[in-house]
Design a protein around this motif. Structure first.
Motif, short mmCIF file in Angstrom:
data_model
loop_
_atom_site.label_atom_id
_atom_site.label_comp_id
_atom_site.label_asym_id
_atom_site.label_seq_id
_atom_site.Cartn_x
_atom_site.Cartn_y
_atom_site.Cartn_z
N GLU A 38 -8.61 0.11 1.99
CA GLU A 38 -7.62 1.16 1.79
C GLU A 38 -6.81 1.42 3.06
O GLU A 38 -5.58 1.56 3.02
N ALA A 39 -7.50 1.50 4.19
CA ALA A 39 -6.80 1.77 5.45
C ALA A 39 -5.92 0.60 5.86
O ALA A 39 -4.78 0.80 6.32
N LEU A 40 -6.40 -0.61 5.66
CA LEU A 40 -5.62 -1.79 6.04
C LEU A 40 -4.38 -1.91 5.15
O LEU A 40 -3.30 -2.28 5.62
N GLY A 41 -4.53 -1.54 3.87
CA GLY A 41 -3.39 -1.60 2.95
C GLY A 41 -2.29 -0.62 3.32
O GLY A 41 -1.12 -0.84 2.97
N GLU A 42 -2.63 0.48 3.96
CA GLU A 42 -1.62 1.43 4.42
C GLU A 42 -0.87 0.87 5.64
O GLU A 42 0.31 1.14 5.82
N LEU A 43 -1.53 0.09 6.46
CA LEU A 43 -0.90 -0.48 7.66
C LEU A 43 -0.09 -1.73 7.34
O LEU A 43 0.99 -1.94 7.90
N VAL A 44 -0.64 -2.58 6.47
CA VAL A 44 -0.01 -3.85 6.11
C VAL A 44 0.01 -3.92 4.59
O VAL A 44 -1.03 -4.04 3.95
N ALA A 45 1.19 -3.86 4.00
CA ALA A 45 1.33 -3.68 2.56
C ALA A 45 0.61 -4.74 1.74
O ALA A 45 0.01 -4.44 0.72
N ARG A 46 0.64 -6.00 2.17
CA ARG A 46 0.06 -7.07 1.37
C ARG A 46 -1.44 -6.88 1.14
O ARG A 46 -2.01 -7.42 0.20
N PHE A 47 -2.08 -6.09 2.00
CA PHE A 47 -3.52 -5.89 1.87
C PHE A 47 -3.87 -4.73 0.94
O PHE A 47 -5.03 -4.34 0.84
N SER A 77 9.47 -9.45 0.42
CA SER A 77 9.68 -10.57 -0.51
C SER A 77 8.43 -10.85 -1.35
O SER A 77 8.41 -11.81 -2.12
N HIS A 78 7.42 -10.00 -1.22
CA HIS A 78 6.17 -10.21 -1.97
C HIS A 78 6.43 -10.06 -3.47
O HIS A 78 7.31 -9.31 -3.89
N LYS A 79 5.66 -10.75 -4.32
CA LYS A 79 5.87 -10.71 -5.77
C LYS A 79 5.42 -9.38 -6.39
O LYS A 79 5.85 -9.02 -7.49
N ASP A 80 4.55 -8.66 -5.68
CA ASP A 80 3.99 -7.42 -6.23
C ASP A 80 4.88 -6.21 -5.88
O ASP A 80 5.21 -5.99 -4.72
N ASP A 81 5.26 -5.43 -6.91
CA ASP A 81 6.13 -4.27 -6.69
C ASP A 81 5.52 -3.27 -5.72
O ASP A 81 6.22 -2.71 -4.86
N TRP A 82 4.23 -3.00 -5.88
CA TRP A 82 3.58 -2.03 -5.00
C TRP A 82 3.64 -2.48 -3.54
O TRP A 82 3.86 -1.66 -2.64
N VAL A 83 3.42 -3.75 -3.32
CA VAL A 83 3.46 -4.28 -1.94
C VAL A 83 4.86 -4.12 -1.37
O VAL A 83 5.03 -3.66 -0.23
N ARG A 84 5.89 -4.45 -2.14
CA ARG A 84 7.26 -4.31 -1.64
C ARG A 84 7.58 -2.84 -1.34
O ARG A 84 8.25 -2.52 -0.36
N ALA A 85 7.10 -1.95 -2.20
CA ALA A 85 7.38 -0.52 -2.00
C ALA A 85 6.72 0.01 -0.73
O ALA A 85 7.35 0.73 0.06
N VAL A 120 11.16 5.01 -1.42
CA VAL A 120 12.26 5.76 -0.81
C VAL A 120 11.78 6.95 0.02
O VAL A 120 12.54 7.44 0.86
N ARG A 121 10.56 7.42 -0.18
CA ARG A 121 10.12 8.58 0.59
C ARG A 121 10.09 8.30 2.10
O ARG A 121 10.16 9.21 2.91
N GLY A 122 10.00 7.02 2.45
CA GLY A 122 10.04 6.68 3.87
C GLY A 122 11.37 7.00 4.52
O GLY A 122 11.47 7.14 5.75
N PHE A 123 12.43 7.16 3.72
CA PHE A 123 13.77 7.44 4.26
C PHE A 123 13.85 8.84 4.87
O PHE A 123 14.85 9.20 5.48
N SER A 124 12.80 9.65 4.70
CA SER A 124 12.82 11.01 5.25
C SER A 124 12.96 11.03 6.76
O SER A 124 13.37 12.04 7.34
N VAL A 125 12.66 9.91 7.44
CA VAL A 125 12.72 9.87 8.91
C VAL A 125 14.16 9.68 9.40
O VAL A 125 14.42 9.89 10.60
N PHE A 126 15.07 9.30 8.51
CA PHE A 126 16.44 9.03 8.95
C PHE A 126 17.28 10.30 8.93
O PHE A 126 17.00 11.25 8.18
#
Length: 513
Positions: A38-47, A77-85, A120-126
């Protein structure tokens, strides 16, 4: 951090932390390896997806020398929507405006509204201007979760458009391909609209408080806590006549009561605005709740120089005393047939007769009062409303309507509805909405049937779903089916001798093949 987490990926030690996904009692617990994934997946999406320690180690060996920005760009460019998000969110958090075009490119490919919102929630930093240029075209997204995420982010730079977008989401839900269906969506958005202090947002909440489902009405009334407009108290006072119920109550805003009616929510918020909340206790008793509503509304009216009003319950019109008094002798009769005929007449007078009847019994001897209350309980369980929602369900109507204004119980409902459906092998999925209202309101039945479709195979079983119930039967005959149907109606049985309580059931029955 990444190398440490990779080392722990296959660690089977138990942490004792309950798994949110477990349906067992007690729930399954997470291992150290699960937490590492779970922690690694937050740092690197593919995981975010299952991976072995060897696969993760090989990826780290190839990428450890690269900047974090490159990790996330590759995962776009990953095939999984969650990973791309998640990759888009992580990339945004690096505050690299040069990467915005790449992030925007992947948004149309995210089919699920919730996944889009995650990205899109990541856009809050801009800065506000950057957010507006990037996301404003998405304010019209037809998916509720997507639109809500964008509106939250754009309230500062595009205030008018963001507020209007969320008002429209509830005002004209057909324009959304994925409208909201969750009560917490109503509450969170309505509280957000109230917090804007916008006049059109307040007007929308006033409208939402008076129309639509019970969830929507109750949520809008609770949101009026945050509306400074003085008209809010007038709207709350008006809602005291609204009996609509939110049967899926949840959350701290209404934990003081179960299944609040719109009138309960309105009186609660009105008492909070008047700072008199501590003086009232909200129980399951509808009789006591009605007294609370009456007292709170009349205190507010007196504070505004208005005369008090008699309150017999939300939307209930009092029945003249002489009409009720005329039935009392028959309700006290020693002959059961005479008492039963009087119960029917009492039901026909409507729920407005209930309070008057109870008042008539106050001066009686204990024995007479006991007989009167027994007759009143019978009247409280009379069938008062039958609604057949579509042509396919019409065959239920004749038998049910012969029971109008007559006492009805769980066994009656099992035969009139359950057996009538079971005896028609070609009947589609049945939706039952059954309620027993409090203090003389009686039973309401609403039925609908789906098109049965076509099946060459005989039915293998029957499935019940709804009201936290999920049961399945292998069609062991009508007798067993009726036992299951009665079990589905058990919450109704528990209130039959308690006329000041209400209950509603909403469940479906369908054949499985």
């Amino acid at each position: 951090m990444v190398p440490l987490l990779i080392e722990l990926l296959e660690d089977e030690r138990d942490t004792g932390i309950a798994s949110w996904y477990s349906s067992r009692i007690p729930p399954d617990t997470k291992t150290v390896g699960t937490l590492a994934v779970e922690a690694l997946g937050e740092l690197v999406a593919r995981f975010r997806r299952t991976t072995t320690r060897q696969e993760a180690a090989e990826w780290w060996s190839a990428n450890r020398g690269k900047p974090e920005r490159d990790w996330h760009l590759a995962d776009l460019s990953h095939k999984d929507d969650w990973v791309r998000a998640v990759a888009a969110r992580n990339l945004a958090e690096l505050k690299d405006e040069a990467a915005i075009p790449r992030m925007l490119d992947i948004l149309p490919s995210l089919k699920d509204g919730y996944v889009f919102a995650l990205a899109v929630r990541g856009f809050s930093v801009f800065p506000a201007g950057v957010r507006a240029r990037a996301l404003k075209p998405h304010l019209g997204d037809g998916r509720f979760d997507a639109r809500w995420a964008v509106a939250e982010l754009l309230l500062e730079p595009c205030r008018r458009e963001a507020i209007d977008a969320m008002i429209e989401a509830f005002e004209i839900p057909p324009r959304l391909v994925e409208p909201s269906s969750w009560p917490w969506d109503f509450l969170k958005v309505f509280k957000w609209l109230a917090a804007t202090g916008d006049a059109s947002a307040s007007d929308a909440l006033f409208r939402f408080a008076g129309g639509g489902s019970g969830k929507r009405r109750v949520a809008a009334l609770l949101a009026l806590r945050g509306v400074g407009d003085p008209r809010a108290e007038e709207r709350l006072s008006e809602a005291a006549s609204d009996p609509t119920t939110d049967w899926d109550a949840y959350g701290p805003e209404i934990e003081v009561m179960k299944a609040p009616r719109a009138c309960d929510a309105a009186a609660l918020v009105l008492s909070e605005r008047m700072k008199i909340t501590a003086e009232y206790e909200w129980t399951e008793s509808i009789r006591l709740r009605n007294r609370n509503v009456e007292a709170i509304v009349n205190r507010w009216r007196r504070s505004k120089g208005l005369p008090p009003v008699d309150y017999h319950g939300p939307g209930i019109v009092a029945v003249p005393v002489d009409k009720v008094k005329g039935l009392v002798p028959d309700l006290l009769s020693g002959e059961a047939a005479i008492r039963e005929a009087a119960v029917v007449k009492l039901s026909e007078l409507g729920p407005g007769a209930w309070r008057t009847l109870l008042a008539e019994g106050e001066g009686m001897t204990p024995a007479s009062r006991e007989v009167l209350e027994a007759s009143a309980r019978r009247a409280a369980n009379c069938l008062r409303s039958v609604i057949i929602e579509n042509r396919e369900a019409e065959f239920f109507g004749p038998a049910l309507r012969t029971r109008m204004h007559r006492p009805i119980d769980v066994d009656d409902l099992a035969l009139l509805i359950g057996r009538a459906w079971f005896d028609r092998p070609d009947a589609g999925k049945l939706r039952c909405v059954l309620s027993r209202g409090a203090d003389g309101i009686g039973f309401s039945v609403r039925l609908a049937l789906d098109d049965p479709g076509r099946s060459e195979r005989p039915a293998a079983g029957v499935m019940f779903e709804g009201n936290s119930m999920y049961t399945w039967d292998r069609l062991r005959g009508e007798a067993h089916f009726l036992t299951m149907f009665r079990r589905a109606l058990e919450p109704i049985r528990t209130v039959l001798d308690l006329p000041d309580l209400q209950v509603e059931l909403d469940f479906t029955v369908k054949r499985t093949f």
